[in-house]
Design a protein around this motif. Structure first.
Motif, PDB file in Angstrom:
ATOM      1  N   GLU A 104       0.838  -1.203   0.000  1.00 29.45           N
ATOM      2  CA  GLU A 104       0.000   0.000   0.000  1.00 29.45           C
ATOM      3  C   GLU A 104       0.870   1.250   0.000  1.00 29.45           C
ATOM      4  O   GLU A 104       0.570   2.233  -0.676  1.00 29.45           O
ATOM      5  N   GLY A 107       2.272   1.638  -3.394  1.00 28.98           N
ATOM      6  CA  GLY A 107       1.186   2.098  -4.262  1.00 28.98           C
ATOM      7  C   GLY A 107       0.929   3.587  -4.128  1.00 28.98           C
ATOM      8  O   GLY A 107       0.667   4.283  -5.117  1.00 28.98           O
ATOM      9  N   TYR A 108       1.009   4.083  -2.896  1.00 28.27           N
ATOM     10  CA  TYR A 108       0.836   5.520  -2.659  1.00 28.27           C
ATOM     11  C   TYR A 108       1.842   6.302  -3.502  1.00 28.27           C
ATOM     12  O   TYR A 108       1.486   7.244  -4.211  1.00 28.27           O
ATOM     13  N   TRP A 109       3.108   5.899  -3.425  1.00 26.62           N
ATOM     14  CA  TRP A 109       4.162   6.622  -4.135  1.00 26.62           C
ATOM     15  C   TRP A 109       4.048   6.447  -5.642  1.00 26.62           C
ATOM     16  O   TRP A 109       4.394   7.352  -6.410  1.00 26.62           O
ATOM     17  N   LYS A 110       3.543   5.304  -6.086  1.00 25.90           N
ATOM     18  CA  LYS A 110       3.378   5.084  -7.532  1.00 25.90           C
ATOM     19  C   LYS A 110       2.245   5.940  -8.095  1.00 25.90           C
ATOM     20  O   LYS A 110       2.170   6.142  -9.305  1.00 25.90           O
ATOM     21  N   ALA A 111       1.376   6.429  -7.246  1.00 30.01           N
ATOM     22  CA  ALA A 111       0.323   7.354  -7.680  1.00 30.01           C
ATOM     23  C   ALA A 111       0.693   8.807  -7.373  1.00 30.01           C
ATOM     24  O   ALA A 111       0.384   9.713  -8.155  1.00 30.01           O
ATOM     25  N   PHE A 112       1.363   9.049  -6.250  1.00 26.69           N
ATOM     26  CA  PHE A 112       1.671  10.402  -5.800  1.00 26.69           C
ATOM     27  C   PHE A 112       2.669  11.106  -6.725  1.00 26.69           C
ATOM     28  O   PHE A 112       2.463  12.262  -7.114  1.00 26.69           O
ATOM     29  N   PRO A 114       3.456  10.536 -10.007  1.00 30.85           N
ATOM     30  CA  PRO A 114       2.855  10.966 -11.282  1.00 30.85           C
ATOM     31  C   PRO A 114       1.874  12.139 -11.107  1.00 30.85           C
ATOM     32  O   PRO A 114       1.775  13.001 -11.982  1.00 30.85           O
ATOM     33  N   MET A 115       1.175  12.169  -9.961  1.00 33.79           N
ATOM     34  CA  MET A 115       0.275  13.289  -9.720  1.00 33.79           C
ATOM     35  C   MET A 115       1.079  14.587  -9.623  1.00 33.79           C
ATOM     36  O   MET A 115       0.701  15.614 -10.208  1.00 33.79           O
TER      37      MET A 115
END
Length: 172
Positions: A104, A107-112, A114-115
């Motif tokens: 998790e 996953g946070y960093w894999k979304a954060f 790119p954002m």
């Protein structure tokens, strides 16, 4: 194919030891059924097998269960990811260790990141998730960390360094 980052790193280190022989590497395409089939083959082909390193908990735990079902609880299993089911497998002795990347958290960093990029924010040159080895000795606080990531997703400190988060859980 083989995952070069995970398999290659392991193989490179094992090559430094004359008394350790890597007898097989088998691609599984990240499919648990293929890991189980490989384990079944290895149990026959390598009766002296004493350690299995798996590239992911989702492969390693089923392979370990296969070895145990065949009466081979003398084989050590080590893995990568830190999935909650692997932490439970460490607790019950199915596997001996996993390297925690906290799915998790990762996953946070894999979304954060790119954002941030999409917002035009300045980015660091590299984002490195520093995990930690989980064994029977430290599995309980790491299990609590895994639970908190899911149950307290809105307040979990995903923005902090994983090593610092683990250290905080270890000190509780």
């Amino acid at each position: 194919g083989l995952n070069e980052a995970r398999s290659g790193g392991f193989t490179n280190i094992m090559d430094e030891y004359d008394n350790i022989e890597v007898v097989s590497q088998e691609p599984t395409d990240w499919q648990p059924e293929k890991a189980v089939a490989a384990m079944e083959n290895w149990l026959v082909a390598y009766p002296g097998l004493n350690l299995v390193y798996g590239n992911s908990d989702g492969l390693t735990v089923p392979a370990a269960q296969t070895a145990q079902a065949a009466g081979r609880d003398d084989i050590l299993f080590t893995s990568v990811d830190g999935s909650d089911f692997a932490l439970e497998a460490i607790k019950d002795g199915t596997i001996q260790s996993t390297f925690l990347y906290a799915p998790e958290y990762s996953g946070y960093w894999k979304a954060f990141v790119p954002m941030l990029a999409a917002l035009g924010e300045p980015l660091d040159e590299e984002y490195l998730i520093k995990g930690t080895l989980v064994t029977a000795e430290n599995v309980d606080p790491v299990l609590q960390l895994a639970t908190d990531q899911k149950e307290n997703i809105e307040t979990f400190p995903f923005d902090q360094n994983l090593g610092d988060i683990v250290a905080e859980y270890m000190s509780k």
